[in-house]
Design a protein around this motif. Sequence first.
Motif, short mmCIF file in Angstrom:
data_model
loop_
_atom_site.label_atom_id
_atom_site.label_comp_id
_atom_site.label_asym_id
_atom_site.label_seq_id
_atom_site.Cartn_x
_atom_site.Cartn_y
_atom_site.Cartn_z
N TRP A 28 16.93 80.67 72.03
CA TRP A 28 17.85 81.83 71.31
C TRP A 28 19.40 81.30 72.05
N PRO A 32 20.70 82.88 66.75
CA PRO A 32 20.58 84.12 66.97
C PRO A 32 19.20 84.76 66.88
N HIS A 33 18.88 85.60 67.76
CA HIS A 33 17.51 86.33 67.74
C HIS A 33 17.75 87.30 66.70
N VAL A 36 19.09 90.38 67.76
CA VAL A 36 20.62 90.32 67.72
C VAL A 36 21.43 90.49 66.37
N GLY A 39 21.11 94.28 65.75
CA GLY A 39 21.90 95.09 66.52
C GLY A 39 23.46 94.89 66.00
N LYS A 40 23.75 93.86 65.41
CA LYS A 40 25.28 93.40 65.00
C LYS A 40 25.64 94.23 63.47
N THR A 186 15.43 99.25 67.41
CA THR A 186 16.82 98.91 67.80
C THR A 186 17.95 99.84 67.39
#
Length: 321
Positions: A28, A32-33, A36, A39-40, A186
């Motif tokens: 990671w 990118p996980h 993640v 989340g973005k 998330t």
Amino acid sequence: MLIFENALWIVLLAILLDALIGDPDWLWSKLPHPVVIIGKMIAVMDHRFNKSELSKATRKASGTFTLAVLIAIASAAGLILQVSLSQLPLSELWIALLGMTLIAQKSLYQHVARVRDALRADGLKEARKQVSMIVGRNPDYLDEAGVSRAAIESCSENFSDGVVAPVFWFAMLGLPGLFMYKAVNTADSMIGHKNETYKDFGWASARFDDLINLPASRLSGCLIVIAAFILRYDTKAALKTILREAKNHRSPNAGWPEAAVAGALGIALAGPRQYEGYKVEEPFMNARGRKSANADEIDGALKLISVSCALLALLIAGLAL
């Protein structure tokens, strides 16, 4: 309805791979996980649609639209990946490896174990630093018992929404279900707060997260009760605490695993907590239990969760057979 062949065997393989590999930092740091990326996406939609000048009704509608878009994108991505990976040699292995990245057995154990080890070897200051990595409350207000209870609560709650719930939706709907669940979960963690900024915009995400976590939270509590029996902790108290006090928790779901662990270990969890700038007054889970706790109780919680993870794997294997 299971939507791909050998579904449960793939889920079982993902569980076993996560227990062995977890979330390798080397991977990671280069890629990118998935969380993640999710989340973005949420951050972009939050910036675009969550405007303070909008009315409450409009912000609630915008938040509902954001959730719908997020679910659609995550589910479509999961389906595309599942169909694509199914065309490859050893397709089951590749699907399991991708699914593994969204199950958190090993990482959960490691994060909570660091708090336990810090208390034993490095003292309260380092333990506060480690517990701040996994809980939102202000660690400066926590003594040894407070740090220990915070770690145990995180361990209990995240067993449900970080392990059992992803496994449940992976088993039910494949990668689309798993991606959908992680997107919603998330979103709840990012915008599902009850403050002025998010109480309207994040309303749909918080409520839908509560809904899709209902089955897993109940299963989590049951698995912990069985684990308590295997480990010779107080099984009767674990079950009684669930039935008597789980409903008193602020979350309709977190109360189940927290109450089970609290009863099994004979300690009180939840209760009043200090966050940055505000204090939360809530009832205890297992209010009759002792308020003191230390590294030994964290170790007990980790044992309960470890055995519960093994029971979950056995349940999936049994269903697959």
